[in-house]
Enzyme design. Structure first.
Site, PDB file in Angstrom:
ATOM      1  N   TYR A  34      66.181  45.274  52.374  1.00 56.72           N
ATOM      2  CA  TYR A  34      67.339  45.936  53.004  1.00 56.72           C
ATOM      3  C   TYR A  34      68.520  44.968  53.148  1.00 56.72           C
ATOM      4  O   TYR A  34      69.672  45.342  52.917  1.00 56.72           O
ATOM      5  CB  TYR A  34      66.961  46.512  54.370  1.00 56.72           C
ATOM      6  CG  TYR A  34      66.170  47.796  54.261  1.00 56.72           C
ATOM      7  CD1 TYR A  34      66.764  48.966  53.805  1.00 56.72           C
ATOM      8  CD2 TYR A  34      64.823  47.850  54.596  1.00 56.72           C
ATOM      9  CE1 TYR A  34      66.047  50.138  53.674  1.00 56.72           C
ATOM     10  CE2 TYR A  34      64.083  49.030  54.476  1.00 56.72           C
ATOM     11  CZ  TYR A  34      64.705  50.168  54.016  1.00 56.72           C
ATOM     12  OH  TYR A  34      64.005  51.325  53.878  1.00 56.72           O
ATOM     13  N   ARG A  82      61.645  63.572  63.368  1.00 57.09           N
ATOM     14  CA  ARG A  82      62.361  64.816  63.100  1.00 57.09           C
ATOM     15  C   ARG A  82      61.491  66.048  62.894  1.00 57.09           C
ATOM     16  O   ARG A  82      62.000  67.157  62.932  1.00 57.09           O
ATOM     17  CB  ARG A  82      63.292  64.631  61.896  1.00 57.09           C
ATOM     18  CG  ARG A  82      64.563  63.889  62.301  1.00 57.09           C
ATOM     19  CD  ARG A  82      65.386  63.537  61.105  1.00 57.09           C
ATOM     20  NE  ARG A  82      64.634  62.627  60.254  1.00 57.09           N
ATOM     21  CZ  ARG A  82      65.079  62.163  59.091  1.00 57.09           C
ATOM     22  NH1 ARG A  82      66.240  62.546  58.637  1.00 57.09           N
ATOM     23  NH2 ARG A  82      64.349  61.328  58.375  1.00 57.09           N
ATOM     24  N   ARG A  98      55.210  57.825  61.523  1.00 55.51           N
ATOM     25  CA  ARG A  98      56.345  58.722  61.791  1.00 55.51           C
ATOM     26  C   ARG A  98      55.921  59.979  62.534  1.00 55.51           C
ATOM     27  O   ARG A  98      56.507  61.045  62.326  1.00 55.51           O
ATOM     28  CB  ARG A  98      57.065  59.116  60.504  1.00 55.51           C
ATOM     29  CG  ARG A  98      57.755  57.967  59.814  1.00 55.51           C
ATOM     30  CD  ARG A  98      59.094  57.649  60.457  1.00 55.51           C
ATOM     31  NE  ARG A  98      59.645  56.450  59.844  1.00 55.51           N
ATOM     32  CZ  ARG A  98      60.557  56.474  58.881  1.00 55.51           C
ATOM     33  NH1 ARG A  98      61.037  57.606  58.458  1.00 55.51           N
ATOM     34  NH2 ARG A  98      60.993  55.345  58.393  1.00 55.51           N
ATOM     35  N   ARG A 125      67.090  63.562  71.145  1.00 54.78           N
ATOM     36  CA  ARG A 125      67.934  62.624  70.412  1.00 54.78           C
ATOM     37  C   ARG A 125      69.376  63.087  70.265  1.00 54.78           C
ATOM     38  O   ARG A 125      70.247  62.273  69.918  1.00 54.78           O
ATOM     39  CB  ARG A 125      67.347  62.399  69.002  1.00 54.78           C
ATOM     40  CG  ARG A 125      66.327  61.282  68.835  1.00 54.78           C
ATOM     41  CD  ARG A 125      66.965  59.895  68.836  1.00 54.78           C
ATOM     42  NE  ARG A 125      68.217  59.859  68.101  1.00 54.78           N
ATOM     43  CZ  ARG A 125      68.336  59.728  66.801  1.00 54.78           C
ATOM     44  NH1 ARG A 125      67.272  59.583  66.062  1.00 54.78           N
ATOM     45  NH2 ARG A 125      69.518  59.720  66.229  1.00 54.78           N
ATOM     46  N   ASP A 139      62.153  50.869  65.124  1.00 51.64           N
ATOM     47  CA  ASP A 139      62.416  50.834  63.685  1.00 51.64           C
ATOM     48  C   ASP A 139      62.309  49.391  63.225  1.00 51.64           C
ATOM     49  O   ASP A 139      62.505  48.463  64.016  1.00 51.64           O
ATOM     50  CB  ASP A 139      63.810  51.389  63.347  1.00 51.64           C
ATOM     51  CG  ASP A 139      63.923  51.688  61.853  1.00 51.64           C
ATOM     52  OD1 ASP A 139      63.507  52.779  61.434  1.00 51.64           O
ATOM     53  OD2 ASP A 139      64.387  50.796  61.114  1.00 51.64           O
TER      54      ASP A 139
HETATM   55  O1  CP3 Z   1      55.831  56.063  63.175  1.00 47.59           O
HETATM   56  C1  CP3 Z   1      56.501  56.367  64.180  1.00 47.59           C
HETATM   57  O2  CP3 Z   1      56.487  57.492  64.703  1.00 47.59           O
HETATM   58  C2  CP3 Z   1      57.350  55.287  64.825  1.00 47.59           C
HETATM   59  C3  CP3 Z   1      58.673  55.327  64.388  1.00 47.59           C
HETATM   60  C4  CP3 Z   1      59.153  54.598  63.159  1.00 47.59           C
HETATM   61  C5  CP3 Z   1      60.475  54.770  62.736  1.00 47.59           C
HETATM   62  N1  CP3 Z   1      60.734  53.892  61.741  1.00 47.59           N
HETATM   63  C6  CP3 Z   1      61.407  55.704  63.346  1.00 47.59           C
HETATM   64  C7  CP3 Z   1      62.520  56.244  62.537  1.00 47.59           C
HETATM   65  C8  CP3 Z   1      58.566  53.631  62.327  1.00 47.59           C
HETATM   66  C9  CP3 Z   1      57.154  53.107  62.308  1.00 47.59           C
HETATM   67  C10 CP3 Z   1      59.585  53.205  61.438  1.00 47.59           C
HETATM   68  C11 CP3 Z   1      59.401  52.126  60.438  1.00 47.59           C
HETATM   69  C12 CP3 Z   1      60.315  52.061  59.297  1.00 47.59           C
HETATM   70  N2  CP3 Z   1      61.663  52.190  59.282  1.00 47.59           N
HETATM   71  C13 CP3 Z   1      59.901  51.717  58.005  1.00 47.59           C
HETATM   72  C14 CP3 Z   1      58.508  51.402  57.599  1.00 47.59           C
HETATM   73  C15 CP3 Z   1      57.711  52.658  57.524  1.00 47.59           C
HETATM   74  C16 CP3 Z   1      57.937  53.450  56.290  1.00 47.59           C
HETATM   75  O3  CP3 Z   1      58.404  54.592  56.430  1.00 47.59           O
HETATM   76  O4  CP3 Z   1      57.654  52.930  55.220  1.00 47.59           O
HETATM   77  C17 CP3 Z   1      61.049  51.719  57.175  1.00 47.59           C
HETATM   78  C18 CP3 Z   1      61.061  51.433  55.697  1.00 47.59           C
HETATM   79  C19 CP3 Z   1      62.156  52.000  58.004  1.00 47.59           C
HETATM   80  C20 CP3 Z   1      63.581  52.076  57.605  1.00 47.59           C
HETATM   81  C21 CP3 Z   1      64.097  53.438  57.903  1.00 47.59           C
HETATM   82  N3  CP3 Z   1      64.552  53.844  59.142  1.00 47.59           N
HETATM   83  C22 CP3 Z   1      64.137  54.563  57.041  1.00 47.59           C
HETATM   84  C23 CP3 Z   1      63.756  54.555  55.573  1.00 47.59           C
HETATM   85  C24 CP3 Z   1      64.621  55.646  57.800  1.00 47.59           C
HETATM   86  C25 CP3 Z   1      64.784  57.094  57.381  1.00 47.59           C
HETATM   87  C26 CP3 Z   1      66.168  57.450  56.987  1.00 47.59           C
HETATM   88  C27 CP3 Z   1      66.299  58.959  56.943  1.00 47.59           C
HETATM   89  O5  CP3 Z   1      67.035  59.500  57.782  1.00 47.59           O
HETATM   90  O6  CP3 Z   1      65.664  59.583  56.076  1.00 47.59           O
HETATM   91  C28 CP3 Z   1      64.870  55.184  59.097  1.00 47.59           C
HETATM   92  C29 CP3 Z   1      65.331  55.978  60.222  1.00 47.59           C
HETATM   93  C30 CP3 Z   1      64.269  56.391  61.173  1.00 47.59           C
HETATM   94  N4  CP3 Z   1      63.323  55.550  61.678  1.00 47.59           N
HETATM   95  C31 CP3 Z   1      64.087  57.672  61.723  1.00 47.59           C
HETATM   96  C32 CP3 Z   1      62.989  57.582  62.588  1.00 47.59           C
HETATM   97  C33 CP3 Z   1      62.419  58.656  63.455  1.00 47.59           C
HETATM   98  C34 CP3 Z   1      64.966  58.868  61.456  1.00 47.59           C
HETATM   99  C35 CP3 Z   1      66.104  58.785  62.432  1.00 47.59           C
HETATM  100  C36 CP3 Z   1      66.656  60.155  62.725  1.00 47.59           C
HETATM  101  O7  CP3 Z   1      66.085  60.838  63.584  1.00 47.59           O
HETATM  102  O8  CP3 Z   1      67.674  60.488  62.112  1.00 47.59           O
END
Ligand code: CP3
Length: 351
Positions: A161, A41, A37, A50, A86
């Site tokens: 999910y 954000r 990540r 974004r 994602d």
């Molecule tokens: O690592 C990186 O920088 C690459 C980006 C990345 C995202 N998601 C971007 C994202 C990666 C590697 C993921 C993988 C992902 N997504 C996982 C596995 C990694 C982990 O965290 O265990 C999981 C479980 C997800 C599912 C998911 N998508 C979650 C739990 C969330 C967060 C929800 C929240 O808003 O708290 C997302 C959304 C997401 N994926 C965001 C980003 C940057 C936030 C989107 C935003 O900007 O609002």
């Protein structure tokens, strides 16, 4: 499984990139570091870019995906880029109704709970993720000597999910289906293994230098259940990738590290809960490890951060190889300047 119709691009010569050297279990010029990540954000330039664009749309707009992926590389000088995407992108691209709700995570319109639901799940056609392939093409032209990591969600974490319909604390519907209807369970995980394999194949053919399989929620399972219900499906996904290093990661997986290494991994990802040298032993003693600073430590004074970094680097020197990372993703309120200082500090550790 369908393969990408695109010809395999010649991979850039990154043999001496510290991240890839450490992933091979050799001694890098410095301790490599990147952050799960790292794009997202915590960066004001990410929030600016974004603004007004949905998360999934950002993942399927190649120039935007490329720019967001590059932001943390430019700002922090990390040793690897991770594709901005994602785990639910291939589900969405294949036509499964899923959205990413800010502050919540993936939300599935019609949860998958019966044999008929599983039979209705579409396959992923590689052309449906053509924008991801194109983003990787743009990135490779921009990244120079910095390796690019591709990724996918593992079958279990995706299944959670789909079955729960969204994020879940206890995964109760998931575990119930696993036990009550093992045939439906294995059919679902088989479908998801196909989808994940296709998504990773597209990324590898487009030129990513490593892949990470995120089984973020596997730590919710007992070792026995992991071995019976999950490992064979993850193993099938990982066995199909032979060209680049594979990182296999989950959270709370201290008891599963041996089984996750056996399922397939060149590098084993470790959260912050156990020391890296212990983790490497649990994983069989032959695998480099990746991790494992608690992301919450970045909110403490920098002296505390520095002593944790020194401890983790020392434990990492007692493993077959170490890629420094957090134990899970960067928390949204993290001060990005602390991340930049952390990269510099990691680079100054002995290797
Ligand atoms: O690592 C990186 O920088 C690459 C980006 C990345 C995202 N998601 C971007 C994202 C990666 C590697 C993921 C993988 C992902 N997504 C996982 C596995 C990694 C982990 O965290 O265990 C999981 C479980 C997800 C599912 C998911 N998508 C979650 C739990 C969330 C967060 C929800 C929240 O808003 O708290 C997302 C959304 C997401 N994926 C965001 C980003 C940057 C936030 C989107 C935003 O900007 O609002």
């Amino acid at each position: 499984m369908a393969t990408s119709p695109v010809l395999t691009r010649p991979r850039r010569d990154l043999a001496s990139a510290p991240f890839l050297v450490a992933a091979r279990g050799e001694r890098p010029a410095h301790l490599p570091v990147w952050f799960m990540r790292q794009a997202g954000r915590s960066l004001p330039e990410y929030r600016a870019l974004r603004a007004g664009t949905g998360m999934l749309q950002s993942c399927l707009t190649p120039d935007l995906t490329c720019e967001i992926t590059l932001q943390p590389v430019r700002r922090h000088g990390v040793d690897a880029a991770i594709l901005f995407s994602d785990i639910v992108v291939p589900l969405h691209a294949a036509g499964v109704g899923v959205d990413i709700v800010a502050g919540t995570g993936p939300v599935v319109a019609n949860p998958v709970r019966t044999a008929a639901d599983v039979a209705r799940l579409p396959e992923l056609d590689p052309e449906q993720v053509a924008p991801v392939r194109d983003a990787i093409g743009l990135l490779i032209a921009e990244l120079g000597a910095t390796p690019l990591i591709g990724f996918a969600g593992a079958p279990f974490t995706l299944a959670s999910y789909l079955i729960e319909g969204g994020p879940s604390r206890n995964h109760e519907r998931t575990k119930a289906l696993m036990r009550s209807a093992p045939d439906v369970w294995h059919a679902l995980l088989g479908r998801l293994a196909d989808l994940t394999s296709t998504f990773l194949r597209v990324q590898v053919d487009a030129g990513v230098d490593a892949v990470q399989l995120f089984d973020s929620w596997a730590g919710a399972l007992s070792l026995r259940d992991y071995r019976e219900f999950v490992a064979p499906h993850s193993a099938r996904v990982l066995a199909a990738i032979t060209e680049v290093p594979r990182i296999h990661f989950g959270v709370g997986t201290g008891e599963l590290l041996g089984a996750m290494a056996e399922a397939g991994a060149d590098v084993v990802g470790v959260d912050w809960r156990i020391p890296l040298d212990d983790a490497a032993r649990r994983a069989g003693g032959a695998h480099p490890v990746q991790g494992n600073l608690d992301p919450a430590v970045l909110f403490a004074d920098f002296g505390s951060v520095a002593s944790e970094v020194a401890r983790i680097a020392a434990e990492g020197r007692r493993t077959p190889g170490h890629v420094f990372n957090l134990g899970h993703g960067v928390l949204p309120d993290t001060d990005p300047d602390v991340l930049t200082r952390l990269v510099d500090l990691v680079h100054r550790q002995p290797v």
